[in-house]
Design a protein around this motif. Sequence first.
Motif, PDB file in Angstrom:
ATOM      1  N   MET A   1      56.109  20.842  26.387  1.00 38.71           N
ATOM      2  CA  MET A   1      56.604  21.236  27.688  1.00 38.71           C
ATOM      3  C   MET A   1      57.900  20.467  27.965  1.00 38.71           C
ATOM      4  O   MET A   1      57.965  19.268  27.775  1.00 38.71           O
ATOM      5  N   GLU A   2      58.912  21.166  28.384  1.00 36.70           N
ATOM      6  CA  GLU A   2      60.213  20.569  28.685  1.00 36.70           C
ATOM      7  C   GLU A   2      60.210  19.941  30.083  1.00 36.70           C
ATOM      8  O   GLU A   2      59.390  20.294  30.933  1.00 36.70           O
ATOM      9  N   ASN A   3      61.172  19.048  30.319  1.00 34.65           N
ATOM     10  CA  ASN A   3      61.265  18.375  31.617  1.00 34.65           C
ATOM     11  C   ASN A   3      61.374  19.364  32.772  1.00 34.65           C
ATOM     12  O   ASN A   3      60.740  19.178  33.820  1.00 34.65           O
ATOM     13  N   ASP A   4      62.173  20.412  32.592  1.00 42.59           N
ATOM     14  CA  ASP A   4      62.334  21.404  33.658  1.00 42.59           C
ATOM     15  C   ASP A   4      61.009  22.096  33.977  1.00 42.59           C
ATOM     16  O   ASP A   4      60.712  22.374  35.142  1.00 42.59           O
ATOM     17  N   GLU A   5      60.235  22.375  32.952  1.00 43.59           N
ATOM     18  CA  GLU A   5      58.924  23.001  33.159  1.00 43.59           C
ATOM     19  C   GLU A   5      57.981  22.064  33.886  1.00 43.59           C
ATOM     20  O   GLU A   5      57.212  22.503  34.756  1.00 43.59           O
ATOM     21  N   ILE A   6      58.030  20.788  33.544  1.00 46.19           N
ATOM     22  CA  ILE A   6      57.181  19.804  34.214  1.00 46.19           C
ATOM     23  C   ILE A   6      57.573  19.710  35.685  1.00 46.19           C
ATOM     24  O   ILE A   6      56.712  19.713  36.574  1.00 46.19           O
ATOM     25  N   LEU A   7      58.881  19.650  35.949  1.00 39.74           N
ATOM     26  CA  LEU A   7      59.344  19.582  37.340  1.00 39.74           C
ATOM     27  C   LEU A   7      58.956  20.828  38.130  1.00 39.74           C
ATOM     28  O   LEU A   7      58.588  20.742  39.306  1.00 39.74           O
ATOM     29  N   GLU A   8      59.035  21.976  37.496  1.00 40.64           N
ATOM     30  CA  GLU A   8      58.628  23.220  38.157  1.00 40.64           C
ATOM     31  C   GLU A   8      57.132  23.178  38.474  1.00 40.64           C
ATOM     32  O   GLU A   8      56.708  23.566  39.569  1.00 40.64           O
ATOM     33  N   ASN A   9      56.351  22.688  37.533  1.00 44.13           N
ATOM     34  CA  ASN A   9      54.912  22.560  37.733  1.00 44.13           C
ATOM     35  C   ASN A   9      54.619  21.593  38.880  1.00 44.13           C
ATOM     36  O   ASN A   9      53.760  21.855  39.731  1.00 44.13           O
TER      37      ASN A   9
END
Length: 78
Positions: A1-9
């Motif tokens: 999981m990329e940082n952007d995906e983690i932040l979106e989550n």
Amino acid sequence: MENDEILENIGTLVEEERALRLRTGGLLDEERARLAELEVRLDQCWDLLRQRRAKAEYGEDPDTAALRPPSEVEGYRS
């Protein structure tokens, strides 16, 4: 999981958490359980993001960061 995906989550989880906290008249048992689950999941996501950023900063592969179990992330002290 990329940082952007983690932040979106994280953003999605925070929205749900806020909605539950803003409920008037108190929460049902299942809503309180969900709120507790959200708090743990948020701690896990923030921990994963911190791991990834630290690994990247020190020249390591951020993709080797792993989601830690609730028992570990909930045991951290501020």
